[in-house]
Design an enzyme around this catalytic site. Structure first.
Site, mmCIF file in Angstrom:
data_model
loop_
_atom_site.group_PDB
_atom_site.id
_atom_site.type_symbol
_atom_site.label_atom_id
_atom_site.label_comp_id
_atom_site.label_asym_id
_atom_site.label_seq_id
_atom_site.Cartn_x
_atom_site.Cartn_y
_atom_site.Cartn_z
ATOM 1 C CG HIS A 84 -2.021 1.011 0.866
ATOM 2 N ND1 HIS A 84 -2.984 0.978 -0.283
ATOM 3 C CD2 HIS A 84 -2.017 2.459 1.253
ATOM 4 C CE1 HIS A 84 -3.502 1.981 -0.486
ATOM 5 N NE2 HIS A 84 -3.278 2.969 0.537
ATOM 6 C CE1 TYR B 76 -2.252 7.857 -0.616
ATOM 7 C CE2 TYR B 76 -2.036 5.624 0.142
ATOM 8 C CZ TYR B 76 -2.768 6.720 -0.056
ATOM 9 O OH TYR B 76 -4.151 6.746 0.254
ATOM 10 C CG HIS C 98 -8.889 1.545 -7.327
ATOM 11 N ND1 HIS C 98 -9.444 2.722 -7.024
ATOM 12 C CD2 HIS C 98 -7.966 1.273 -6.798
ATOM 13 C CE1 HIS C 98 -8.610 3.280 -6.265
ATOM 14 N NE2 HIS C 98 -7.619 2.326 -5.748
ATOM 15 C CG PHE C 99 -4.576 -0.953 -10.060
ATOM 16 C CD1 PHE C 99 -4.000 -1.255 -11.169
ATOM 17 C CD2 PHE C 99 -4.862 -2.381 -9.250
ATOM 18 C CE1 PHE C 99 -3.774 -2.501 -11.726
ATOM 19 C CE2 PHE C 99 -4.830 -3.499 -9.906
ATOM 20 C CZ PHE C 99 -4.296 -3.698 -11.021
ATOM 21 C CG HIS C 100 -5.407 0.231 -15.448
ATOM 22 N ND1 HIS C 100 -5.374 -1.186 -14.550
ATOM 23 C CD2 HIS C 100 -4.440 -0.085 -16.314
ATOM 24 C CE1 HIS C 100 -4.422 -1.959 -15.119
ATOM 25 N NE2 HIS C 100 -3.836 -1.394 -16.337
ATOM 26 N NE ARG D 246 -6.744 -7.653 -9.095
ATOM 27 C CZ ARG D 246 -6.321 -6.996 -8.350
ATOM 28 N NH1 ARG D 246 -6.530 -7.011 -6.847
ATOM 29 N NH2 ARG D 246 -4.874 -6.516 -8.552
ATOM 30 N NE ARG D 247 -4.318 -10.734 -8.795
ATOM 31 C CZ ARG D 247 -5.083 -10.619 -7.484
ATOM 32 N NH1 ARG D 247 -6.147 -11.384 -7.273
ATOM 33 N NH2 ARG D 247 -4.902 -9.655 -6.603
#
Lengths: 49, 551
Positions: B225, B229, B376-378, B441-442
């Site tokens: 995590h 950041y 989300h993380f894209h 996913r994956r």
């Protein structure tokens, strides 16, 4: 007459150049968006689990 | 931010060091981007990979090369340049540390990449023990991390030197921010280094037979995590410090920016359990504690949003804007250095909203292991962070190579960002939507034995492939712009924009530079959030797992 002139309220809108009311509105909109998204998925969660 | 040691230009020797990082970063963008395109095509169900190449192999390439290599190299290059610009040229010793770090990271990258390409390390991006890779893959990644520490040491040494020479003065803002991100990175990577060195490597070499999966996953997410950041903070550096200068305005508050970075240092790390909310072996009470800490790390992002709106509005009003949103029109919409990161900022609104959903303890069940998370993380790393990094490149690359950003390249930069946004709207939008419908996913393309639910997902997967293809056009354009700015753009001077604070007269409180205090609180929070559940995971561990090679 001078008296009536004095009593008449002249509304002069001078916007303070340091005003941040647009920022206030923007952060509120941002906050609402976060809440709406969260509640949307929360309702999905309630309906599924 | 009066700073006598700051020069107009980054020292050319430091520029060369930063550029070395950028060459690796953009090579990674090309390779990883191609792998991403192939993934979306395979998942559309319309294409198959040639020559027996596995879906999970290219997934590993995509994740490792973009998530670890592109980001780490770009960030280290940017932070070195920013520190050199605001605190003065690196000393020879500092620069040598930078070069040692760079070459270690590069050697590690090559080693890990070769093992992935030889199909000896198809363990996906987050290692996923009990999937077991070749030992050389773990050694390669260890070199990347150790290299990044030595690279980061150059920034720490520069900071310490600046403070020695300027007693009682707050450090230049960009140096301060680079230092916070470097320290956060070092504290965080101890977790991944521990699982690799003490668990995965001995296990892969056959010294031990089994591995404790719970412990390895916990150590990974202790790192995983703050890693996100570590990607985000350099983008925030540009948003807080560079963008105000680009638009011709001021940083809303120097102290607010420092406080938000300190909060990131404190609250980014003791939150890894929100990636493990569905996992057994961790008491729900400890998960809940880390959920609360995760919500605390929302605060500095909201502070950032406020500060940026305020910077934009103050600037617009200083140019005579009136009304509630009149200032929006005054922003420089033709300047790629502003527009491209700005699109990144806008993308962070849905990205952040999705993140809050992910971290909401029980609600994580709705989205866990679905492709919503990939969507989300894209938005976060692949749009907010990437577009900001591209926006940084448009002035930093020519600044370092002694060239200029031409009007044509500026325009192409904006077109690139628009293409990126369209592609990402299709791809990430479809991922979010179909994730809510349960698509995993994956996983490679499958009709799941003709299941009706799985059939619903296919149109969205085609939308992902369309988005992925548009994004790949964006990658080709970006590589073209990078090569132009590095080698072919006309010679000249390109400004390194460093903003000044509106509250310049007010010196930032010196307490922000008290690292004993901030690192102390960081360590206390980590120990509080992790000690008991970690002991639990070891004491009450199930039998260890043997290694599997399923590819």
């Amino acid at each position: 007459m001078a008296k009536t002139e004095l009593s008449r309220k002249t509304k002069t809108e001078i916007e303070d150049s340091s005003s941040l009311k647009g920022t206030l509105a923007s952060v509120f909109l941002l906050g609402f968006f976060l809440i709406i998204t969260w509640v949307g998925v929360y309702l999905l969660f309630i309906s599924r689990f | 931010m009066f700073n006598p040691s700051a020069k107009l230009k980054v020292d050319p020797r430091d520029g060369k060091l930063a550029m070395a990082h950028f060459f690796v970063a953009f090579t990674a963008l090309a390779i990883g981007g191609l792998a991403g395109l192939l993934q979306t095509l395979v998942r559309s169900g319309k294409f198959e990979l040639p020559a027996g190449i596995g879906y999970y192999q290219i997934l590993t390439v995509h994740g490792v090369v973009l998530g670890l290599v592109l980001t780490t190299f770009f960030i280290m290059g940017f932070q070195l340049a920013a520190t050199s610009k605001t605190s003065g040229a690196l000393t020879n010793k500092q620069r040598i540390a930078g070069w040692i770090g760079f070459w270690l990271m590069t050697a590690g990258t090559v080693l890990a990449a070769v093992m992935i390409l030889l199909n000896e390390a198809t363990v996906l991006y987050t290692f996923y023990a009990p999937l077991q890779a070749h030992a050389l893959y773990y050694i390669g990644l260890t070199l990347v991390i150790v290299g990044s520490w030595i690279d980061g040491a150059a920034i720490i040494m520069k900071y310490a030197e600046w403070r020695r020479k300027n007693p009682g003065q707050p450090s230049p803002l960009l140096t301060f921010m680079s230092l916070v991100n470097t320290m956060m990175w070092i504290v965080a990577t101890i977790g991944v280094a521990s699982t690799v060195l003490f668990q995965l490597l001995p296990w892969s070499l056959g010294f031990v037979e089994t591995v404790n999966i719970g412990v390895s996953r916990t150590l990974f997410w202790y790192f995983g995590h703050p890693l996100v950041y570590f990607w985000l903070l350099p983008a925030y550096m540009a948003w807080y410090v560079v963008i105000p200068k680009v638009i011709g305005g001021k940083i809303f508050s120097d102290s607010l920016a420092r406080l938000s970075f300190i909060l990131f240092l404190l609250f980014s790390i003791p939150v890894g359990f929100h990636h493990q909310l569905m996992e057994p072996g961790i008491d729900p009470a400890w998960k809940f504690l880390q959920v609360i800490l995760t919500f605390l790390v929302v605060i500095p992002s909201l502070m950032t949003a406020f500060s940026l709106f305020a910077t934009f509005e103050s600037f617009g009003r200083s140019k005579g804007a009136t009304g509630l949103f009149g200032w929006v029109k005054k922003l420089p919409w033709g300047d790629a250095r502003f527009v491209v990161p700005f699109i990144g900022m806008v993308a962070f609104i849905p990205a952040g909203a999705g993140g809050i959903v992910n971290a909401s303890h029980q609600m994580n069940q709705v989205v866990h292991n679905t492709i919503w998370v990939t969507g989300h993380f894209h938005l976060t790393v692949a749009t907010s962070v990437m577009l900001t990094f591209f926006g940084i490149s448009y002035w930093l690359i020519p600044h370092l190579t002694g060239r200029t950003l031409t009007k044509a390249m500026n325009k192409l930069g904006i077109i690139q960002a628009v293409i990126w946004s369209i592609g990402m709207t299709f791809m990430s939008g479809a991922m979010h939507a179909v994730g809510l419908l349960g698509a995993p996913r994956r996983s490679s393309y499958s009709e799941y034995g003709g299941a009706a639910q799985a059939a619903e997902w296919i149109p969205y997967q085609i939308a992902q492939a369309i988005g992925g293809s548009i994004l790949f056009i964006g990658i080709i354009l970006m590589i073209y712009i990078f090569i132009n700015l590095a080698f072919f753009a006309p010679k000249g001077e390109q400004e390194f924009p460093v903003g000044e604070a509106a509250d310049e007269a007010e010196k930032a409180p010196m307490v922000f530079e008290n690292w004993k205090l901030w690192l102390g609180i960081t360590v206390v929070l980590i120990l509080f959030a992790y000690t008991i559940p970690f002991i639990d995971l070891i004491q009450n561990a199930p039998p260890g797992a043997k290694g599997y090679k399923l590819w």
